[in-house]
Scaffold this active site. Structure first.
Site, PDB file in Angstrom:
ATOM      1  CD  GLU A 161      -2.875  -1.109   2.415  1.00  0.00           C
ATOM      2  OE1 GLU A 161      -2.736  -0.224   3.285  1.00  0.00           O
ATOM      3  OE2 GLU A 161      -3.777  -1.960   2.470  1.00  0.00           O
ATOM      4  CG  HIS A 188      -6.115   0.284   4.743  1.00  0.00           C
ATOM      5  ND1 HIS A 188      -4.936  -0.383   4.968  1.00  0.00           N
ATOM      6  CD2 HIS A 188      -6.855   0.100   5.863  1.00  0.00           C
ATOM      7  CE1 HIS A 188      -4.953  -0.937   6.166  1.00  0.00           C
ATOM      8  NE2 HIS A 188      -6.126  -0.648   6.738  1.00  0.00           N
TER       9      HIS A 188
END
Length: 308
Positions: free
Chosen positions: A264, A283
């Site tokens: 990420e 997220h």
């Protein structure tokens, strides 16, 4: 007066709550400036982070005077908890504070993916009328929700799913079938394999540890009920993303929602191109205006208590 360093975004009211009693450095971009973060960490009596700040290695070594690490969330895989404990640093997560937001995300995306009709705006506005193609969506009532992990988020998800007429089954490696939480929510505890093969919607709610890393690989996805929906709001390393994409393209999976990724921010991912009935989010399942207020307020209070 103690020094509190906040390296990622935090609700303004909670920052003010800390600043009323201590010297606070709040910079939501600090996580992206490693040299400055290390310099500030050396002066910190407390540090407040989300999931991107890695409290390990050089940063942990820099926290020489730190008493407490406040985690604006619940996952602790970005924090060397044992290393903190060995240095006498208390680690405090915001347990339960964002559970409702995640539960609503799971149920909401399950409804969207089962129905399959909500991504037609561009076609309809362009003059197309895909009514026949979108007339075979599925209702959530009567479907079986399978939960892998039955902590506070799993339990809240189960409550909301049952209110919509779903049957809920769950597996949790840390809870036996006599655990009162199952009966309290009206959920049947069963084995991992049975949850996987029986669920119309399967949702993951486990931490990323060695026993769960790669838990959902191609073989496990292949053992799911054909056309089932898979939702991951837990941690990216649990799920084989390429295997999910392949299962969507083959029709083995009827839909998927992925909120967390092995890397990420997610780099270019050509395997996700042209995947049907796929929702990718950055997220944010546990991030809402309300959840951020709850999480931030809880951590501010816990940090203040630790510094008292």
């Amino acid at each position: 007066m103690a020094r509190v360093v906040i390296s990622e975004f935090m609700d303004a009211a909670a920052v003010a709550q800390l600043a009323a009693r201590h010297d606070v450095l709040y910079d939501a971009a600090l996580v992206d400036d490693a040299p400055r973060l290390l310099a500030e960490a050396a002066k910190a009596d407390a540090i407040v982070v989300r999931n991107r700040t890695q409290v390990r290695g050089a940063l942990l070594e820099a926290l020489r005077r730190c008493k407490v690490v406040g985690r604006l969330g619940v996952g602790l895989d970005n924090i060397d908890v044992a290393g903190c404990e060995s240095r006498g640093i208390l680690v405090v997560p915001a347990t339960g504070a964002n559970a409702l937001s995640v539960a609503e995300y799971v149920v909401g995306t399950a409804m969207l993916l089962l129905r399959g009709a909500y991504q037609s705006s561009a076609a309809v506005s362009a003059g197309q009328w895909p009514r026949t193609a979108l007339s075979n969506g599925r209702e959530i009532a009567g479907k079986t929700l399978g939960l892998i992990g039955f902590g506070s988020i799993g339990q809240l998800t189960a409550t909301r799913a049952r209110a919509l007429g779903m049957t809920v089954i769950a597996f949790d490696a840390m809870m036996d079938e006599d655990h009162p939480a199952f009966a309290a929510v009206g959920v049947r505890c069963t084995g991992l394999d049975e949850v996987i093969r029986s669920a119309d919607v399967l949702s993951l709610h486990v931490p990323l540890v060695e026993s769960t890393r790669g838990l959902f690989d191609a073989a496990r996805i292949a053992s799911m009920k054909p056309g089932a929906v898979l939702i991951n709001t837990a941690r990216g390393g649990i799920l084989d993303e390429a295997a999910v994409a392949a299962a969507l393209k083959s029709g083995q999976l009827g839909g998927a929602a992925i909120d967390v990724f092995g890397t990420e921010p997610l780099p270019a991912a050509p395997h996700f191109e042209a995947c049907p009935n796929l929702v990718l989010t950055p997220h944010v399942a546990g991030l809402t205006a309300e959840a951020n207020e709850r999480v931030s307020s809880l951590i501010a209070q816990k940090v203040l208590e630790a510094l008292a």
